[in-house]
Design a protein around this motif. Structure first.
Motif, PDB file in Angstrom:
ATOM      1  N   ASP A 182     -39.008 -28.274 -17.177  1.00 52.68           N
ATOM      2  CA  ASP A 182     -37.999 -28.527 -18.196  1.00 52.68           C
ATOM      3  C   ASP A 182     -38.577 -28.276 -19.583  1.00 52.68           C
ATOM      4  N   PRO A 183     -37.681 -27.982 -20.558  1.00 51.13           N
ATOM      5  CA  PRO A 183     -38.168 -27.849 -21.934  1.00 51.13           C
ATOM      6  C   PRO A 183     -38.749 -29.163 -22.434  1.00 51.13           C
ATOM      7  N   ALA A 184     -39.694 -29.067 -23.350  1.00 46.28           N
ATOM      8  CA  ALA A 184     -40.312 -30.263 -23.923  1.00 46.28           C
ATOM      9  C   ALA A 184     -39.223 -31.179 -24.460  1.00 46.28           C
ATOM     10  N   GLY A 185     -39.378 -32.476 -24.220  1.00 49.95           N
ATOM     11  CA  GLY A 185     -38.382 -33.482 -24.576  1.00 49.95           C
ATOM     12  C   GLY A 185     -37.838 -33.256 -25.969  1.00 49.95           C
ATOM     13  N   ALA A 186     -36.550 -32.975 -26.050  1.00 51.02           N
ATOM     14  CA  ALA A 186     -35.791 -32.749 -27.284  1.00 51.02           C
ATOM     15  C   ALA A 186     -36.621 -32.618 -28.558  1.00 51.02           C
ATOM     16  N   LEU A 187     -37.209 -31.459 -28.747  1.00 47.53           N
ATOM     17  CA  LEU A 187     -37.889 -31.161 -30.006  1.00 47.53           C
ATOM     18  C   LEU A 187     -36.866 -31.196 -31.130  1.00 47.53           C
ATOM     19  N   ASP A 188     -37.285 -31.642 -32.296  1.00 47.72           N
ATOM     20  CA  ASP A 188     -36.377 -31.666 -33.435  1.00 47.72           C
ATOM     21  C   ASP A 188     -36.385 -30.274 -34.083  1.00 47.72           C
ATOM     22  N   TYR A 189     -35.604 -29.354 -33.515  1.00 45.95           N
ATOM     23  CA  TYR A 189     -35.637 -27.966 -33.990  1.00 45.95           C
ATOM     24  C   TYR A 189     -35.273 -27.811 -35.464  1.00 45.95           C
ATOM     25  N   PRO A 190     -34.206 -28.488 -35.937  1.00 50.50           N
ATOM     26  CA  PRO A 190     -33.895 -28.309 -37.368  1.00 50.50           C
ATOM     27  C   PRO A 190     -35.100 -28.609 -38.271  1.00 50.50           C
ATOM     28  N   ARG A 191     -35.854 -29.664 -37.935  1.00 50.59           N
ATOM     29  CA  ARG A 191     -37.023 -29.976 -38.771  1.00 50.59           C
ATOM     30  C   ARG A 191     -38.099 -28.907 -38.641  1.00 50.59           C
ATOM     31  N   LEU A 192     -38.328 -28.434 -37.419  1.00 53.97           N
ATOM     32  CA  LEU A 192     -39.352 -27.401 -37.217  1.00 53.97           C
ATOM     33  C   LEU A 192     -38.975 -26.136 -37.994  1.00 53.97           C
ATOM     34  N   PHE A 193     -37.706 -25.757 -37.917  1.00 56.17           N
ATOM     35  CA  PHE A 193     -37.285 -24.508 -38.564  1.00 56.17           C
ATOM     36  C   PHE A 193     -37.334 -24.649 -40.085  1.00 56.17           C
ATOM     37  N   GLN A 194     -37.001 -25.846 -40.566  1.00 53.87           N
ATOM     38  CA  GLN A 194     -37.071 -26.081 -42.003  1.00 53.87           C
ATOM     39  C   GLN A 194     -38.519 -25.932 -42.479  1.00 53.87           C
ATOM     40  N   ALA A 195     -39.439 -26.510 -41.701  1.00 56.33           N
ATOM     41  CA  ALA A 195     -40.857 -26.405 -42.067  1.00 56.33           C
ATOM     42  C   ALA A 195     -41.311 -24.949 -42.020  1.00 56.33           C
ATOM     43  N   ALA A 196     -40.861 -24.232 -40.992  1.00 50.90           N
ATOM     44  CA  ALA A 196     -41.274 -22.832 -40.847  1.00 50.90           C
ATOM     45  C   ALA A 196     -40.698 -21.980 -41.977  1.00 50.90           C
ATOM     46  N   ALA A 197     -39.463 -22.289 -42.383  1.00 50.59           N
ATOM     47  CA  ALA A 197     -38.890 -21.536 -43.491  1.00 50.59           C
ATOM     48  C   ALA A 197     -39.728 -21.763 -44.745  1.00 50.59           C
ATOM     49  N   GLY A 198     -40.285 -22.975 -44.878  1.00 50.94           N
ATOM     50  CA  GLY A 198     -41.127 -23.291 -46.028  1.00 50.94           C
ATOM     51  C   GLY A 198     -42.435 -22.507 -46.051  1.00 50.94           C
ATOM     52  N   THR A 199     -43.111 -22.424 -44.904  1.00 52.40           N
ATOM     53  CA  THR A 199     -44.419 -21.742 -44.872  1.00 52.40           C
ATOM     54  C   THR A 199     -44.262 -20.262 -44.554  1.00 52.40           C
ATOM     55  N   GLY A 200     -43.063 -19.854 -44.169  1.00 55.59           N
ATOM     56  CA  GLY A 200     -42.852 -18.459 -43.782  1.00 55.59           C
ATOM     57  C   GLY A 200     -43.297 -18.160 -42.360  1.00 55.59           C
TER      58      GLY A 200
END
Ligand code: DGT
Ligand code: CA
Ligand code: CA
Length: 588
Positions: free
Chosen positions: A484-502
């Motif tokens: 199964d996929p890792a227990g409900a990762l908080d994708y919006p937060r991850l993507f926000q962080a990634a948008a910040g660092t590129g």
């Protein structure tokens, strides 16, 4: 009787099984690995191994004399004698137990020897009754995980992964061409590029006189016939999936293709739109409501005509899920989706310096044969449990080896990437200084999958905030049907962080990963995150998995501009450089 019709998947399955049973026998690791490697190479061969001569087989990278002889034996008898012997040694249920996540050969043997557990059912019973935790070295946590894993194996629906289904369908379409069908296609969920498919829907334009469906039902790929008529054959394929084949008159081929491609939800929205215009839409075409017998269709020959007559932009099959695509098409807002021809390179893959089966040179040759403009040859970093990952010294020396290859492949621009371990606390397998000296860092989790949601998200966030993290690989860690996929990762937060660092996120093209998915990739793009399409190839033939990654990207609605692989080598390198310098400024 020679069995030259045995498929590559069939030969590979025999070798995989042999490797598994040798592992259960605690055999020499080299022999086990040789069978796995051969299986992978044959799976990805691109032509039928059983139809090749011994010389042709020996010319394939990675096939030696032993394996060539085994293939001859299989071709002669249809069975693999060495495997037959091994099968006698172990109860068949033991192999099924190996499908459970957390059960390898060693554990299976232990459970068999100590508890007599030799099937999935007995395994579950032993876990429930608490017998497993009593064994030295196992314990309650292991027992719990085994039980959960065993339940997933049984509950797995009988759907086939996109990739094997696609290869099968393409093989069957070739057969249809030999039966003189000029227009033939696969439809259904396969054409829409779903992760898994329930069956293979095939369609051909022609006359339903019964002879063609009859011949189709006698193809060597067929296990048994479920239903047979002049215009339709339903068969069960040896590969373990059903196939529905329909013949329709050429004049309504487009309407039928549209109908049988679905999805059902998409069809319903199209039909409602037709109704509003006083029309009806069915597999017989777009007709006036008064034309109840579908005699005078306004559009039926091609899908393009039908969408146009409905006042819509053409909708690519990958978007036909009834998720708002028809409204978009009516406003001409369907974007031009990324396609395989836009892809200039791959950056996440493996050589035999870590766990790939081919040498660096073999991978580079395969990449150049793919027509890539650039290729970042990859490998795992330390510390990796089961396989041997590279430390920075290993990275540097193999980088030199790659540079030496440049002269042999002048048309291909080369780089070196590392699939970097993201440790439990979010730090990386290399120090910052080492990461700075690594051309491309793609971070991935391969251990401690079962962290709680908050801990897993924190771990990933920390990794993303490392200025040298260029891209994040297969974030959910799922293996379709197995993990199964890792227990409900908080994708919006991850993507926000990634948008910040590129930092980019990957769509991994391995058939059982497809990670990011169509859904999470769409979220990433909306958050302003760039996407890297990856083959994660562990053999030369697996570079073909780029097609899978492209399909997922299309389902996510991504364009060429969203995808880093469409950049030229120069622009891709520029992207890495700028991204790192921005991230470094941000982290100060
Ligand atoms: P699968 O096979 O479960 O992966 O999914 P599909 O989408 O391939 O479904 P399948 O094979 O049952 O049917 C193929 C297409 O035929 C489906 O996508 C749309 C069309 N179709 C089948 N049954 C119906 C129906 O009852 N209503 C409508 N509107 N379309 C249908
Ligand atoms: Ca289907
Ligand atoms: Ca079907």
């Amino acid at each position: 009787m020679p069995h030259s019709d045995i498929s590559n998947a069939g030969v590979a399955a025999l070798f995989y099984e042999t490797a598994e049973l040798l592992e259960l026998s605690d055999e020499n690791q080299f022999r086990i690995r040789a069978y796995r490697k051969a299986a992978r190479i044959i799976e990805d061969l691109g032509k039928n191994a059983a139809a090749m001569s011994r010389e042709e087989l020996l010319a394939v990278n990675g096939i030696g004399k032993g394996i060539a002889s085994h293939i001859s034996a299989i071709k002669e008898s249809g069975v693999f004698p060495e495997l037959e012997e091994l099968r006698k040694k172990f109860p068949p249920g033991l192999r099924e137990m190996l499908k459970v996540e957390g059960i390898g050969a060693k554990r299976a043997r232990l459970l068999y020897e100590k508890l007599g557990v030799d099937s999935l059912d007995k395994l579950k019973a032993a876990a429930r009754s608490g017998e497993i935790e009593k064994i030295d070295g196992l314990g309650g946590k292991v027992q719990e995980n085994i039980l959960a894993g065993a339940e997933r194996v049984r509950g797995a629906p009988e759907r086939m992964l996109y990739w094997p289904a696609l290869l099968l369908a393409e093989e069957l379409i070739k057969e249809l061409r030999l039966l003189s069908f000029e227009r033939a296609a696969y439809a259904g969920s396969l054409r829409r590029g779903r992760e898994t498919v329930g069956d293979i829907d095939l369609l051909a334009a022609g006359r339903p006189d019964g002879s063609a469906t009859g011949k189709f039902a006698k193809l060597p790929q067929v296990e048994r016939v479920l239903a047979l008529g002049p215009a339709k054959a339903s068969i069960r394929l040896k590969a373990g999936i059903q196939c529905d084949f329909r013949i329709v008159p050429g004049g309504v081929y487009g309407a039928a293709l549209n109908y049988f491609t679905g999805s059902k939800e998409h069809n319903i929205v199209l039909r409602e739109l037709a109704r509003k215009k006083g029309l009806s839409l069915s597999e017989y075409g777009l007709c006036r409501l008064s034309d109840t017998e579908h005699k005078y269709p306004l559009a039926a020959g091609t899908e393009e005509e039908i969408y146009e007559a409905l006042g819509l932009q053409f909708i690519p099959p990958e978007l036909r899920e009834g998720a708002g695509e028809v409204a978009l098409a009516s406003r001409k807002l369907i974007p031009e989706l990324v396609k395989l021809a836009d892809i200039k390179g791959d950056a996440h893959n493996h050589t035999d310096f870590s766990d790939g089966v081919n040498t660096m040179e073999e991978m580079v040759r395969a990449a150049s044969e793919c027509g890539f403009e650039w290729y970042f040859a990859g490998d795992h970093s330390i510390p990796l449990g089961v396989v041997h990952g590279l430390d920075f010294k290993g990275y540097s020396s193999t980088r030199d080896e790659l540079s030496a290859l440049a002269a042999k492949f002048p048309a291909l621009k080369l780089g070196r990437s590392i699939e970097m371990e993201i440790l439990k606390d979010g730090s990386l397998g290399f120090t910052d200084k080492e990461a700075a000296g690594t051309e491309l860092v793609i971070g991935a989790v391969h251990s401690s999958f079962k962290l709680a949601e908050a801990a897993m998200t924190a771990r990933m966030l920390k990794a993303i905030e490392n200025p040298y993290m260029d891209a994040v690989a297969h974030p959910s860690g799922r293996l379709i049907g197995r993990r199964d996929p890792a227990g409900a990762l908080d994708y919006p937060r991850l993507f926000q962080a990634a948008a910040g660092t590129g930092a980019a996120f990957e769509i991994n093209g391995q058939p059982d990963r497809q990670d990011l998915t169509d859904i999470t990739a769409r979220l990433a793009r909306e958050a302003g995150v760039k996407i890297l399409l990856s083959t994660d190839a562990h053999s030369a033939g697996q570079l073909a998995y780029m097609r899978i990654a492209v399909t997922v990207a299309r389902r996510a609605g991504l364009t060429k501009g969203d995808v880093l692989n469409s950049l030229s080598y120069k622009d891709f390198c520029e992207w890495i450089k700028e991204r790192r310098s921005r991230a470094l400024k941000g982290s100060r």
